[in-house]
Design a protein around this motif. Structure first.
Motif, PDB file in Angstrom:
ATOM      1  N   THR A  13       0.828  -1.201   0.000  1.00 13.84           N
ATOM      2  CA  THR A  13       0.000   0.000   0.000  1.00 13.84           C
ATOM      3  C   THR A  13       0.864   1.252   0.000  1.00 13.84           C
ATOM      4  O   THR A  13       0.583   2.216  -0.716  1.00 13.84           O
ATOM      5  CB  THR A  13      -0.921  -0.002   1.236  1.00 13.84           C
ATOM      6  OG1 THR A  13      -1.700  -1.190   1.239  1.00 13.84           O
ATOM      7  CG2 THR A  13      -1.828   1.205   1.247  1.00 13.84           C
ATOM      8  N   LEU A  14       1.919   1.251   0.790  1.00 12.98           N
ATOM      9  CA  LEU A  14       2.828   2.390   0.850  1.00 12.98           C
ATOM     10  C   LEU A  14       3.506   2.627  -0.493  1.00 12.98           C
ATOM     11  O   LEU A  14       3.644   3.784  -0.932  1.00 12.98           O
ATOM     12  CB  LEU A  14       3.871   2.155   1.944  1.00 12.98           C
ATOM     13  CG  LEU A  14       4.853   3.278   2.214  1.00 12.98           C
ATOM     14  CD1 LEU A  14       4.110   4.517   2.694  1.00 12.98           C
ATOM     15  CD2 LEU A  14       5.875   2.842   3.242  1.00 12.98           C
ATOM     16  N   ILE A  15       3.911   1.565  -1.159  1.00 13.74           N
ATOM     17  CA  ILE A  15       4.542   1.701  -2.481  1.00 13.74           C
ATOM     18  C   ILE A  15       3.567   2.290  -3.486  1.00 13.74           C
ATOM     19  O   ILE A  15       3.905   3.199  -4.253  1.00 13.74           O
ATOM     20  CB  ILE A  15       5.082   0.337  -2.958  1.00 13.74           C
ATOM     21  CG1 ILE A  15       6.298  -0.065  -2.124  1.00 13.74           C
ATOM     22  CG2 ILE A  15       5.445   0.374  -4.437  1.00 13.74           C
ATOM     23  CD1 ILE A  15       6.781  -1.471  -2.366  1.00 13.74           C
ATOM     24  N   TRP A  16       2.309   1.803  -3.494  1.00 16.12           N
ATOM     25  CA  TRP A  16       1.307   2.346  -4.424  1.00 16.12           C
ATOM     26  C   TRP A  16       1.016   3.813  -4.145  1.00 16.12           C
ATOM     27  O   TRP A  16       0.814   4.605  -5.068  1.00 16.12           O
ATOM     28  CB  TRP A  16       0.023   1.526  -4.388  1.00 16.12           C
ATOM     29  CG  TRP A  16       0.123   0.275  -5.194  1.00 16.12           C
ATOM     30  CD1 TRP A  16       0.115  -0.995  -4.726  1.00 16.12           C
ATOM     31  CD2 TRP A  16       0.279   0.174  -6.624  1.00 16.12           C
ATOM     32  NE1 TRP A  16       0.255  -1.888  -5.765  1.00 16.12           N
ATOM     33  CE2 TRP A  16       0.349  -1.190  -6.940  1.00 16.12           C
ATOM     34  CE3 TRP A  16       0.356   1.109  -7.648  1.00 16.12           C
ATOM     35  CZ2 TRP A  16       0.498  -1.642  -8.243  1.00 16.12           C
ATOM     36  CZ3 TRP A  16       0.511   0.659  -8.953  1.00 16.12           C
ATOM     37  CH2 TRP A  16       0.579  -0.690  -9.240  1.00 16.12           C
ATOM     38  N   MET A  17       0.998   4.202  -2.867  1.00 19.16           N
ATOM     39  CA  MET A  17       0.781   5.603  -2.526  1.00 19.16           C
ATOM     40  C   MET A  17       1.925   6.473  -3.032  1.00 19.16           C
ATOM     41  O   MET A  17       1.705   7.576  -3.549  1.00 19.16           O
ATOM     42  CB  MET A  17       0.612   5.755  -1.016  1.00 19.16           C
ATOM     43  CG  MET A  17      -0.707   5.228  -0.502  1.00 19.16           C
ATOM     44  SD  MET A  17      -0.852   5.185   1.294  1.00 19.16           S
ATOM     45  CE  MET A  17      -0.450   6.844   1.740  1.00 19.16           C
ATOM     46  N   ILE A  19       3.952   5.795  -5.588  1.00 21.13           N
ATOM     47  CA  ILE A  19       3.869   5.836  -7.055  1.00 21.13           C
ATOM     48  C   ILE A  19       2.788   6.818  -7.498  1.00 21.13           C
ATOM     49  O   ILE A  19       2.993   7.621  -8.422  1.00 21.13           O
ATOM     50  CB  ILE A  19       3.615   4.427  -7.620  1.00 21.13           C
ATOM     51  CG1 ILE A  19       4.857   3.545  -7.427  1.00 21.13           C
ATOM     52  CG2 ILE A  19       3.222   4.483  -9.093  1.00 21.13           C
ATOM     53  CD1 ILE A  19       4.635   2.082  -7.748  1.00 21.13           C
ATOM     54  N   SER A  20       1.641   6.798  -6.826  1.00 22.13           N
ATOM     55  CA  SER A  20       0.551   7.718  -7.168  1.00 22.13           C
ATOM     56  C   SER A  20       0.957   9.171  -6.938  1.00 22.13           C
ATOM     57  O   SER A  20       0.629  10.051  -7.739  1.00 22.13           O
ATOM     58  CB  SER A  20      -0.685   7.397  -6.335  1.00 22.13           C
ATOM     59  OG  SER A  20      -1.123   6.090  -6.563  1.00 22.13           O
ATOM     60  N   ALA A  21       1.684   9.421  -5.850  1.00 26.94           N
ATOM     61  CA  ALA A  21       2.141  10.780  -5.575  1.00 26.94           C
ATOM     62  C   ALA A  21       3.124  11.252  -6.646  1.00 26.94           C
ATOM     63  O   ALA A  21       3.065  12.410  -7.084  1.00 26.94           O
ATOM     64  CB  ALA A  21       2.790  10.837  -4.191  1.00 26.94           C
ATOM     65  N   LEU A  22       4.008  10.382  -7.085  1.00 28.21           N
ATOM     66  CA  LEU A  22       4.956  10.761  -8.136  1.00 28.21           C
ATOM     67  C   LEU A  22       4.256  11.020  -9.462  1.00 28.21           C
ATOM     68  O   LEU A  22       4.608  11.965 -10.178  1.00 28.21           O
ATOM     69  CB  LEU A  22       6.019   9.669  -8.303  1.00 28.21           C
ATOM     70  CG  LEU A  22       7.030   9.559  -7.163  1.00 28.21           C
ATOM     71  CD1 LEU A  22       7.927   8.351  -7.376  1.00 28.21           C
ATOM     72  CD2 LEU A  22       7.838  10.825  -7.049  1.00 28.21           C
ATOM     73  N   ILE A  23       3.269  10.196  -9.787  1.00 29.64           N
ATOM     74  CA  ILE A  23       2.505  10.413 -11.024  1.00 29.64           C
ATOM     75  C   ILE A  23       1.770  11.746 -10.949  1.00 29.64           C
ATOM     76  O   ILE A  23       1.756  12.525 -11.917  1.00 29.64           O
ATOM     77  CB  ILE A  23       1.544   9.237 -11.278  1.00 29.64           C
ATOM     78  CG1 ILE A  23       2.335   7.984 -11.640  1.00 29.64           C
ATOM     79  CG2 ILE A  23       0.539   9.578 -12.379  1.00 29.64           C
ATOM     80  CD1 ILE A  23       1.499   6.722 -11.718  1.00 29.64           C
TER      81      ILE A  23
END
Length: 64
Positions: A13-17, A19-23
């Motif tokens: 979940t932390l990794i997906w968050m 990645i979403s912030a970088l996008i």
């Protein structure tokens, strides 16, 4: 004070968050460079329109 204990799946979940912030950061920088309106301007306008429609609908529901 009790600290949070990691559970299975929290790392994913932390990794997906992240990645979403970088996008979001990349899209925001591109939109800013192109001179497009910021998301704040779009959200404020949308909330104003929705609020105005709700206000008018509330007034007419009391009259009918």
């Amino acid at each position: 004070m009790k600290l949070y204990k990691w559970k299975k799946g929290d790392g994913i979940t932390l990794i997906w968050m992240a990645i979403s912030a970088l996008i979001g950061l990349v899209f925001g920088m591109i939109w800013g460079a192109l001179g497009l309106p910021s998301i704040d301007d779009i959200i404020m306008t949308a909330f104003f329109i929705i609020g105005f429609i709700s206000l008018v609908g509330g007034i007419f529901s009391k009259l009918l």
